[in-house]
Design a protein around this motif. Sequence first.
Motif, mmCIF file in Angstrom:
data_model
loop_
_atom_site.group_PDB
_atom_site.id
_atom_site.type_symbol
_atom_site.label_atom_id
_atom_site.label_comp_id
_atom_site.label_asym_id
_atom_site.label_seq_id
_atom_site.Cartn_x
_atom_site.Cartn_y
_atom_site.Cartn_z
ATOM 1 N N ARG A 82 0.848 -1.207 0.000
ATOM 2 C CA ARG A 82 0.000 0.000 0.000
ATOM 3 C C ARG A 82 0.879 1.252 0.000
ATOM 4 O O ARG A 82 0.601 2.215 -0.707
ATOM 5 N N LEU A 83 1.935 1.218 0.801
ATOM 6 C CA LEU A 83 2.861 2.348 0.841
ATOM 7 C C LEU A 83 3.482 2.580 -0.531
ATOM 8 O O LEU A 83 3.584 3.721 -0.986
ATOM 9 N N ALA A 84 3.896 1.528 -1.204
ATOM 10 C CA ALA A 84 4.501 1.671 -2.535
ATOM 11 C C ALA A 84 3.514 2.267 -3.528
ATOM 12 O O ALA A 84 3.874 3.140 -4.325
ATOM 13 N N LEU A 85 2.258 1.817 -3.466
ATOM 14 C CA LEU A 85 1.244 2.344 -4.379
ATOM 15 C C LEU A 85 1.020 3.839 -4.152
ATOM 16 O O LEU A 85 0.915 4.613 -5.111
ATOM 17 N N VAL A 86 0.956 4.238 -2.907
ATOM 18 C CA VAL A 86 0.754 5.655 -2.580
ATOM 19 C C VAL A 86 2.025 6.454 -2.890
ATOM 20 O O VAL A 86 1.962 7.562 -3.443
ATOM 21 N N ALA A 87 3.183 5.905 -2.584
ATOM 22 C CA ALA A 87 4.449 6.624 -2.770
ATOM 23 C C ALA A 87 4.697 6.972 -4.232
ATOM 24 O O ALA A 87 5.135 8.095 -4.536
ATOM 25 N N VAL A 88 4.409 6.048 -5.147
ATOM 26 C CA VAL A 88 4.659 6.363 -6.554
ATOM 27 C C VAL A 88 3.695 7.433 -7.062
ATOM 28 O O VAL A 88 4.040 8.204 -7.963
ATOM 29 N N LEU A 89 2.508 7.502 -6.471
ATOM 30 C CA LEU A 89 1.565 8.556 -6.859
ATOM 31 C C LEU A 89 2.006 9.917 -6.323
ATOM 32 O O LEU A 89 1.928 10.932 -7.025
ATOM 33 N N LEU A 130 5.445 6.238 -15.790
ATOM 34 C CA LEU A 130 5.795 4.847 -16.078
ATOM 35 C C LEU A 130 6.082 4.073 -14.798
ATOM 36 O O LEU A 130 5.653 2.917 -14.650
ATOM 37 N N LEU A 131 6.817 4.694 -13.885
ATOM 38 C CA LEU A 131 7.117 4.049 -12.609
ATOM 39 C C LEU A 131 5.828 3.759 -11.836
ATOM 40 O O LEU A 131 5.661 2.664 -11.294
ATOM 41 N N ALA A 132 4.921 4.723 -11.799
ATOM 42 C CA ALA A 132 3.656 4.525 -11.090
ATOM 43 C C ALA A 132 2.858 3.397 -11.733
ATOM 44 O O ALA A 132 2.361 2.504 -11.031
ATOM 45 N N ALA A 133 2.745 3.420 -13.052
ATOM 46 C CA ALA A 133 1.985 2.382 -13.747
ATOM 47 C C ALA A 133 2.603 0.998 -13.516
ATOM 48 O O ALA A 133 1.888 0.029 -13.210
ATOM 49 N N ALA A 134 3.915 0.900 -13.646
ATOM 50 C CA ALA A 134 4.585 -0.393 -13.451
ATOM 51 C C ALA A 134 4.401 -0.901 -12.027
ATOM 52 O O ALA A 134 4.140 -2.094 -11.807
ATOM 53 N N THR A 135 4.509 -0.013 -11.050
ATOM 54 C CA THR A 135 4.342 -0.407 -9.650
ATOM 55 C C THR A 135 2.935 -0.927 -9.405
ATOM 56 O O THR A 135 2.748 -1.977 -8.778
ATOM 57 N N TRP A 136 1.938 -0.200 -9.900
ATOM 58 C CA TRP A 136 0.551 -0.629 -9.709
ATOM 59 C C TRP A 136 0.287 -1.966 -10.403
ATOM 60 O O TRP A 136 -0.376 -2.836 -9.843
ATOM 61 N N ILE A 137 0.827 -2.146 -11.603
ATOM 62 C CA ILE A 137 0.625 -3.408 -12.326
ATOM 63 C C ILE A 137 1.268 -4.560 -11.577
ATOM 64 O O ILE A 137 0.645 -5.608 -11.360
ATOM 65 N N VAL A 138 2.512 -4.391 -11.164
ATOM 66 C CA VAL A 138 3.240 -5.477 -10.481
ATOM 67 C C VAL A 138 2.554 -5.863 -9.171
ATOM 68 O O VAL A 138 2.458 -7.038 -8.825
ATOM 69 N N ILE A 139 2.054 -4.869 -8.446
ATOM 70 C CA ILE A 139 1.437 -5.167 -7.149
ATOM 71 C C ILE A 139 0.006 -5.677 -7.308
ATOM 72 O O ILE A 139 -0.413 -6.590 -6.583
#
Length: 136
Positions: A65-72, A116-125
């Motif tokens: 959850r932290l990673a998803l919020v952090a990239v945003l 791109l980083l945000a999209a990749a993070t959301w996809i991977v998670i």
Amino acid sequence: MTENKTSFSEFKSKSGLKRIMSAASYSMQGFKAAWRNEHAFRQELAVVVPAMLLALFLPLPAVHRLALVAVLINLLIVELLNSAIETVVDRISLERHPLSKVAKDVGSAAVFLALLLAAATWIVILLPLARAFFTA
């Protein structure tokens, strides 16, 4: 060697609580200016705020959850910096100049990488979560 205090900018922040209060005020002014003047910032907020709320309620480990919020948040930070670059370039001159174009294009590239980083993070998670949901 002693420092000449008159060589410092009159706009340099104070110390202590006054500095913190001033910094908070300047930050709020920056958010207001970005909201008022930057269409891309408003568009990104329209996606980022609901996505952050979704991330907080997904059945995921806290670090995910932290990673998803952090990239945003990172995306918004980069967009604000890009807006600052564009504003400074426009302040210097509204004439078309190759260096102005480079500065604006590089700022835009930074936003693109953050996206791109945000999209990749959301996809991977979220991909394993989606697979589990649709195979259950």
